[in-house]
Write a protein that holds these residues in place. Structure first.
Motif, PDB file in Angstrom:
ATOM      1  N   GLY A   1      20.104  68.435  23.272  1.00  0.00           N
ATOM      2  CA  GLY A   1      20.061  68.530  21.819  1.00  0.00           C
ATOM      3  C   GLY A   1      20.715  67.322  21.183  1.00  0.00           C
ATOM      4  N   SER A   2      20.884  67.383  19.873  1.00  0.00           N
ATOM      5  CA  SER A   2      21.471  66.282  19.111  1.00  0.00           C
ATOM      6  C   SER A   2      22.988  66.439  19.037  1.00  0.00           C
ATOM      7  CB  SER A   2      20.879  66.230  17.706  1.00  0.00           C
ATOM      8  OG  SER A   2      19.480  66.064  17.757  1.00  0.00           O
ATOM      9  N   THR A   3      23.699  65.325  19.015  1.00  0.00           N
ATOM     10  CA  THR A   3      25.154  65.323  19.027  1.00  0.00           C
ATOM     11  C   THR A   3      25.714  65.309  17.611  1.00  0.00           C
ATOM     12  OG1 THR A   3      25.271  62.901  19.085  1.00  0.00           O
ATOM     13  CG2 THR A   3      25.133  64.061  21.206  1.00  0.00           C
ATOM     14  N   ILE A   4      27.037  65.454  17.541  1.00  0.00           N
ATOM     15  CA  ILE A   4      27.725  65.384  16.260  1.00  0.00           C
ATOM     16  C   ILE A   4      27.632  63.982  15.684  1.00  0.00           C
ATOM     17  CG2 ILE A   4      29.909  64.923  17.418  1.00  0.00           C
ATOM     18  CD1 ILE A   4      29.375  66.796  14.085  1.00  0.00           C
ATOM     19  N   HIS A   5      27.494  62.961  16.539  1.00  0.00           N
ATOM     20  CA  HIS A   5      27.366  61.587  16.043  1.00  0.00           C
ATOM     21  C   HIS A   5      26.111  61.441  15.183  1.00  0.00           C
ATOM     22  CE1 HIS A   5      30.584  60.388  18.743  1.00  0.00           C
ATOM     23  NE2 HIS A   5      29.953  60.984  19.737  1.00  0.00           N
ATOM     24  N   LEU A   6      25.004  62.003  15.647  1.00  0.00           N
ATOM     25  CA  LEU A   6      23.767  61.947  14.867  1.00  0.00           C
ATOM     26  C   LEU A   6      23.890  62.784  13.601  1.00  0.00           C
ATOM     27  CD1 LEU A   6      20.848  60.999  14.585  1.00  0.00           C
ATOM     28  CD2 LEU A   6      20.138  62.971  15.945  1.00  0.00           C
TER      29      LEU A   6
ATOM     30  N   TRP B   1      21.602  61.156   4.087  1.00  0.00           N
ATOM     31  CA  TRP B   1      21.017  62.088   3.120  1.00  0.00           C
ATOM     32  C   TRP B   1      21.770  62.043   1.806  1.00  0.00           C
ATOM     33  CZ3 TRP B   1      16.553  63.990   2.381  1.00  0.00           C
ATOM     34  CH2 TRP B   1      16.343  65.129   1.621  1.00  0.00           C
ATOM     35  N   GLY B   2      23.083  61.929   1.874  1.00  0.00           N
ATOM     36  CA  GLY B   2      23.901  61.734   0.686  1.00  0.00           C
ATOM     37  C   GLY B   2      24.309  63.016  -0.008  1.00  0.00           C
ATOM     38  N   ASN B   3      25.388  62.920  -0.797  1.00  0.00           N
ATOM     39  CA  ASN B   3      25.917  64.040  -1.583  1.00  0.00           C
ATOM     40  C   ASN B   3      26.223  65.251  -0.705  1.00  0.00           C
ATOM     41  OD1 ASN B   3      25.873  62.641  -3.980  1.00  0.00           O
ATOM     42  ND2 ASN B   3      23.859  63.385  -4.593  1.00  0.00           N
ATOM     43  N   ILE B   4      26.747  65.005   0.474  1.00  0.00           N
ATOM     44  CA  ILE B   4      27.129  66.077   1.392  1.00  0.00           C
ATOM     45  C   ILE B   4      28.597  65.902   1.780  1.00  0.00           C
ATOM     46  CG2 ILE B   4      26.831  66.977   3.745  1.00  0.00           C
ATOM     47  CD1 ILE B   4      23.900  66.626   3.502  1.00  0.00           C
ATOM     48  N   GLN B   5      29.334  66.985   1.713  1.00  0.00           N
ATOM     49  CA  GLN B   5      30.711  67.007   2.195  1.00  0.00           C
ATOM     50  C   GLN B   5      30.794  67.966   3.379  1.00  0.00           C
ATOM     51  OE1 GLN B   5      33.560  67.813  -0.911  1.00  0.00           O
ATOM     52  NE2 GLN B   5      32.830  66.152  -2.231  1.00  0.00           N
ATOM     53  N   TYR B   6      31.650  67.662   4.339  1.00  0.00           N
ATOM     54  CA  TYR B   6      31.769  68.515   5.515  1.00  0.00           C
ATOM     55  C   TYR B   6      33.167  68.374   6.103  1.00  0.00           C
ATOM     56  CZ  TYR B   6      30.783  64.001   7.756  1.00  0.00           C
ATOM     57  OH  TYR B   6      30.804  62.677   8.125  1.00  0.00           O
ATOM     58  N   GLY B   7      33.527  69.326   6.939  1.00  0.00           N
ATOM     59  CA  GLY B   7      34.841  69.269   7.563  1.00  0.00           C
ATOM     60  C   GLY B   7      35.048  70.419   8.535  1.00  0.00           C
ATOM     61  N   VAL B   8      36.115  70.324   9.307  1.00  0.00           N
ATOM     62  CA  VAL B   8      36.493  71.371  10.255  1.00  0.00           C
ATOM     63  C   VAL B   8      38.011  71.446  10.272  1.00  0.00           C
ATOM     64  CG1 VAL B   8      36.460  69.753  12.212  1.00  0.00           C
ATOM     65  CG2 VAL B   8      36.255  72.214  12.624  1.00  0.00           C
ATOM     66  N   SER B   9      38.561  72.648  10.343  1.00  0.00           N
ATOM     67  CA  SER B   9      40.014  72.815  10.305  1.00  0.00           C
ATOM     68  C   SER B   9      40.433  74.000  11.154  1.00  0.00           C
ATOM     69  CB  SER B   9      40.494  73.019   8.856  1.00  0.00           C
ATOM     70  OG  SER B   9      39.886  74.159   8.287  1.00  0.00           O
ATOM     71  N   GLU B  10      41.656  73.910  11.642  1.00  0.00           N
ATOM     72  CA  GLU B  10      42.268  75.016  12.377  1.00  0.00           C
ATOM     73  C   GLU B  10      43.032  75.865  11.367  1.00  0.00           C
ATOM     74  OE1 GLU B  10      45.025  75.778  16.370  1.00  0.00           O
ATOM     75  OE2 GLU B  10      45.169  73.889  15.261  1.00  0.00           O
TER      76      GLU B  10
ATOM     77  N   GLY C   1      35.145  72.684  17.622  1.00  0.00           N
ATOM     78  CA  GLY C   1      34.957  72.426  16.204  1.00  0.00           C
ATOM     79  C   GLY C   1      33.814  71.465  15.932  1.00  0.00           C
ATOM     80  N   ALA C   2      33.679  70.443  16.782  1.00  0.00           N
ATOM     81  CA  ALA C   2      32.604  69.462  16.603  1.00  0.00           C
ATOM     82  C   ALA C   2      31.238  70.107  16.772  1.00  0.00           C
ATOM     83  CB  ALA C   2      32.781  68.307  17.590  1.00  0.00           C
ATOM     84  N   ARG C   3      31.118  71.033  17.728  1.00  0.00           N
ATOM     85  CA  ARG C   3      29.834  71.697  17.933  1.00  0.00           C
ATOM     86  C   ARG C   3      29.474  72.570  16.724  1.00  0.00           C
ATOM     87  NH1 ARG C   3      31.702  72.054  23.422  1.00  0.00           N
ATOM     88  NH2 ARG C   3      32.523  74.152  23.114  1.00  0.00           N
ATOM     89  N   ARG C   4      30.448  73.309  16.180  1.00  0.00           N
ATOM     90  CA  ARG C   4      30.162  74.139  15.005  1.00  0.00           C
ATOM     91  C   ARG C   4      29.899  73.273  13.777  1.00  0.00           C
ATOM     92  NH1 ARG C   4      32.001  76.694  19.014  1.00  0.00           N
ATOM     93  NH2 ARG C   4      31.999  78.987  19.086  1.00  0.00           N
ATOM     94  N   LEU C   5      30.602  72.164  13.670  1.00  0.00           N
ATOM     95  CA  LEU C   5      30.384  71.268  12.542  1.00  0.00           C
ATOM     96  C   LEU C   5      28.971  70.682  12.587  1.00  0.00           C
ATOM     97  CD1 LEU C   5      31.482  69.793  10.069  1.00  0.00           C
ATOM     98  CD2 LEU C   5      32.369  68.021  11.596  1.00  0.00           C
ATOM     99  N   ARG C   6      28.501  70.374  13.779  1.00  0.00           N
ATOM    100  CA  ARG C   6      27.130  69.877  13.935  1.00  0.00           C
ATOM    101  C   ARG C   6      26.133  70.917  13.418  1.00  0.00           C
ATOM    102  NH1 ARG C   6      26.343  69.730  19.704  1.00  0.00           N
ATOM    103  NH2 ARG C   6      25.844  71.916  19.402  1.00  0.00           N
ATOM    104  N   GLU C   7      26.338  72.174  13.769  1.00  0.00           N
ATOM    105  CA  GLU C   7      25.447  73.236  13.299  1.00  0.00           C
ATOM    106  C   GLU C   7      25.495  73.369  11.782  1.00  0.00           C
ATOM    107  OE1 GLU C   7      26.399  76.845  15.288  1.00  0.00           O
ATOM    108  OE2 GLU C   7      26.402  75.954  17.294  1.00  0.00           O
ATOM    109  N   ALA C   8      26.693  73.255  11.213  1.00  0.00           N
ATOM    110  CA  ALA C   8      26.837  73.406   9.762  1.00  0.00           C
ATOM    111  C   ALA C   8      26.132  72.268   9.024  1.00  0.00           C
ATOM    112  CB  ALA C   8      28.320  73.445   9.387  1.00  0.00           C
ATOM    113  N   ILE C   9      26.273  71.047   9.521  1.00  0.00           N
ATOM    114  CA  ILE C   9      25.631  69.901   8.873  1.00  0.00           C
ATOM    115  C   ILE C   9      24.116  70.019   8.952  1.00  0.00           C
ATOM    116  CG2 ILE C   9      25.273  67.413   9.025  1.00  0.00           C
ATOM    117  CD1 ILE C   9      28.172  67.133   9.891  1.00  0.00           C
TER     118      ILE C   9
END
Length: 284
Positions: A76-81, A89-98, A156-164
């Motif tokens: 599949g595609s990585t968090i880097h992509l 795409w623009g106008n997108i904010q994202y993040g991951v936190s404990e 966290g990186a894997r879930r962040l990839r899904e969210a993006i």
């Protein structure tokens, strides 16, 4: 003489620093929405930015992952992509936190989110990460703080990839993945024989000889094409990231390379194997 009794601060009382932080967060959200509406995304410009990024080997070689599962392999595609596409795409904010760490139960509560400010679409994932890893067919607890941090960061990186990916259109993601695969298949401008020699040398450093590569791809070295080199590159990056072990990626060959060459010599034409992600696509 009576002295005023100072009452203890109740749990519902908000301190000055907390109130300032809440106000700052609200103002930040309002500012983000205002800016997004004042400067809406240009889809044509976003596509041009994405195409330029996916045409670079620096991104393409990090764009995919590969790991074993249920006797096969998942790619599949990585968090880097994902991060690159969010920027394009623009106008997108994202993040991951404990959000909370519980050392007693050896787990962390984490949250990953992505927010399309312009479309006001938000995807949030809240999940539990055990302080453990699965190795040698058993669960092993993590004690070292660095191991716990890296385990949380990886999950966290894997879930962040899904969210993006949840807030970016599918057509945008599909086009980017196809361009990255084409970039890997075409290489960095080197002739195909040189790229084949380079792939063989790289895997020899890992203890994987040419016979095992031929067994994996199902064709002799002389028959390899750009798609084959791309598949090897993705596998090599996954080995470096620890997503797959060498023996899992390249099981010991049950037939030798000479037998493959002998059988290939009598065949008229041999196509890509069934597990080849580029099967059925024209080669370059």
């Amino acid at each position: 003489m009576n002295f005023p009794v100072q009452q203890a601060q109740g749990p519902d009382r908000i301190g000055q620093s907390t109130a300032v932080e809440q106000s700052r967060a609200v103002a930040e959200v309002q500012a983000a929405i205002y800016v997004a509406r004042q400067f809406p995304r240009d889809v044509g410009r976003s596509r041009a930015s994405m195409q330029a990024a996916c045409g670079s080997m620096a991104l393409a070689e990090k764009a995919f992952y590969r790991f074993p599962r249920a006797g096969g392999a998942v790619e599949g595609s990585t968090i880097h992509l994902a991060k690159t596409l969010a920027q394009a795409w623009g106008n997108i904010q994202y993040g991951v936190s404990e959000m909370r760490r519980d050392d007693k139960y050896r787990q962390s509560e984490m949250q990953a989110w992505a927010w399309d400010v312009e479309a006001n679409t938000r995807h949030v994932l809240t999940f539990i990460v055990p302080h453990a890893k699965f190795a040698n067919k058993q669960v092993q607890p993590l004690i070292d703080l660095r191991d716990i941090y890296e385990n949380n960061a990886n999950n966290g990186a894997r879930r962040l990839r899904e969210a993006i990916f949840a807030v970016i259109p599918d057509f945008f993601i599909s086009e980017a993945e196809e361009l990255c695969r084409d970039t890997i298949a075409k290489g960095d401008g080197k002739p195909l024989p040189d790229r084949i020699d380079g792939a063989v040398q790289v895997f020899q450093q890992l203890g994987v000889d040419a016979d095992r590569l031929e067994q994996k791809l199902g064709r002799t070295r002389a028959q390899w094409n750009g798609a084959d080199i791309a598949q090897l590159l993705i596998t090599h990056k996954s080995i470096q990231r620890g997503e797959i072990a060498i023996d899992e990626a390249f099981p010991q060959a049950r037939i030798t390379g000479s037998e493959i060459k002998k059988s290939a010599g009598g065949a008229k034409k041999q196509g890509p194997p069934d597990e080849d992600p580029w099967a059925g696509k024209p080669t370059t």
